[in-house]
Write an enzyme that holds these catalytic residues in place. Sequence first.
Site, PDB file in Angstrom:
ATOM      1  N   ASP A 155       0.939  -1.185  -0.017  1.00  0.00           N
ATOM      2  CA  ASP A 155       0.022   0.140  -0.016  1.00  0.00           C
ATOM      3  C   ASP A 155       0.892   1.217  -0.103  1.00  0.00           C
ATOM      4  O   ASP A 155       2.011   1.041  -0.043  1.00  0.00           O
ATOM      5  CB  ASP A 155      -1.101  -0.137   1.128  1.00  0.00           C
ATOM      6  N   ARG A 197       7.790 -33.746  11.115  1.00  0.00           N
ATOM      7  CA  ARG A 197       6.818 -33.109  11.898  1.00  0.00           C
ATOM      8  C   ARG A 197       6.380 -31.601  11.458  1.00  0.00           C
ATOM      9  O   ARG A 197       5.224 -31.087  11.662  1.00  0.00           O
ATOM     10  CB  ARG A 197       7.525 -32.713  13.452  1.00  0.00           C
ATOM     11  N   HIS A 198       7.280 -30.852  10.493  1.00  0.00           N
ATOM     12  CA  HIS A 198       6.994 -29.774   9.962  1.00  0.00           C
ATOM     13  C   HIS A 198       6.004 -30.157   9.134  1.00  0.00           C
ATOM     14  O   HIS A 198       5.089 -29.175   8.543  1.00  0.00           O
ATOM     15  CB  HIS A 198       8.174 -28.885   9.632  1.00  0.00           C
ATOM     16  N   CYS A 206       2.868  -2.985   3.854  1.00  0.00           N
ATOM     17  CA  CYS A 206       2.218  -1.974   4.369  1.00  0.00           C
ATOM     18  C   CYS A 206       2.709  -1.103   5.515  1.00  0.00           C
ATOM     19  O   CYS A 206       3.963  -1.546   5.740  1.00  0.00           O
ATOM     20  CB  CYS A 206       0.626  -2.578   4.756  1.00  0.00           C
ATOM     21  N   GLY A 207       2.102  -0.477   6.216  1.00  0.00           N
ATOM     22  CA  GLY A 207       2.622   0.528   7.456  1.00  0.00           C
ATOM     23  C   GLY A 207       3.286  -0.554   8.428  1.00  0.00           C
ATOM     24  O   GLY A 207       4.440  -0.403   8.813  1.00  0.00           O
ATOM     25  N   THR A 208       2.416  -1.369   9.080  1.00  0.00           N
ATOM     26  CA  THR A 208       2.843  -2.265   9.946  1.00  0.00           C
ATOM     27  C   THR A 208       3.120  -3.698   9.435  1.00  0.00           C
ATOM     28  O   THR A 208       3.962  -4.637  10.203  1.00  0.00           O
ATOM     29  CB  THR A 208       1.839  -2.441  10.866  1.00  0.00           C
ATOM     30  N   GLY A 209       2.579  -4.092   8.421  1.00  0.00           N
ATOM     31  CA  GLY A 209       2.816  -5.447   7.715  1.00  0.00           C
ATOM     32  C   GLY A 209       1.443  -6.393   8.325  1.00  0.00           C
ATOM     33  O   GLY A 209       1.546  -7.250   7.788  1.00  0.00           O
ATOM     34  N   GLY A 266      -2.067  -5.751   8.436  1.00  0.00           N
ATOM     35  CA  GLY A 266      -3.252  -5.839   7.733  1.00  0.00           C
ATOM     36  C   GLY A 266      -2.954  -6.352   6.668  1.00  0.00           C
ATOM     37  O   GLY A 266      -3.673  -7.233   5.959  1.00  0.00           O
ATOM     38  N   ARG A 311       6.787   1.222   8.074  1.00  0.00           N
ATOM     39  CA  ARG A 311       7.169   1.918   9.103  1.00  0.00           C
ATOM     40  C   ARG A 311       7.743   1.256  10.451  1.00  0.00           C
ATOM     41  O   ARG A 311       7.771   1.839  11.569  1.00  0.00           O
ATOM     42  CB  ARG A 311       5.808   2.520   9.636  1.00  0.00           C
ATOM     43  N   ARG A 320       2.572 -30.708  10.469  1.00  0.00           N
ATOM     44  CA  ARG A 320       2.088 -29.184  10.956  1.00  0.00           C
ATOM     45  C   ARG A 320       1.630 -28.282   9.901  1.00  0.00           C
ATOM     46  O   ARG A 320       0.472 -27.482  10.055  1.00  0.00           O
ATOM     47  CB  ARG A 320       2.863 -28.504  11.697  1.00  0.00           C
ATOM     48  N   HIS A 327      10.097 -24.044   9.108  1.00  0.00           N
ATOM     49  CA  HIS A 327       9.247 -24.881   9.935  1.00  0.00           C
ATOM     50  C   HIS A 327       7.934 -24.596   9.445  1.00  0.00           C
ATOM     51  O   HIS A 327       6.795 -25.664   9.406  1.00  0.00           O
ATOM     52  CB  HIS A 327       9.210 -24.179  11.317  1.00  0.00           C
ATOM     53  N   ASN A 328       7.586 -23.662   8.722  1.00  0.00           N
ATOM     54  CA  ASN A 328       6.116 -23.212   8.125  1.00  0.00           C
ATOM     55  C   ASN A 328       5.906 -23.443   6.746  1.00  0.00           C
ATOM     56  O   ASN A 328       4.756 -23.168   6.352  1.00  0.00           O
ATOM     57  CB  ASN A 328       5.532 -21.943   8.687  1.00  0.00           C
TER      58      ASN A 328
END
Length: 143
Positions: free
Chosen positions: A7, A132-133, A64-67, A69, A108, A136, A97-98
Amino acid sequence: MIALGCDQAGYELMQEVIKHLEERGLEYKNFGTYSTDAVDYPIYGKKVAHAIADGECEKGILICGTGIGISIAANKVKGVRCALCSDCFSAEATRLHNDANCLAMGGRVVGVGLALKIVDTFLDTKFSNAERHIRRVNMLEEE
């Protein structure tokens, strides 16, 4: 191919990420935004997420500003695992892991130098493929 989206609050940092990807010779597709004019971050988070889910792009980077949203928006799309990272340890761990396929950062929150290190860590770290990963990650995909 890496899908990019931001954004207006993430626009300037995204320009640095684009230069960095070009220096590394990595292909990307920019889904916008293309200026600092105010826009709605969910539009761009979902565009990038759909490009990943549809197989058009392998990974994504969102800012975005904070990441926060934009990562929430991306995670609404089935098959997308978007991780908000403001440090290299988290970027590495979420890949190991994910098997995260999308990185979100706050324009920001992190400076250019750190952001580019986070991008490199995220892009260069492979999924561990440990049983295991895998189990998950499969659980994450369940409704």
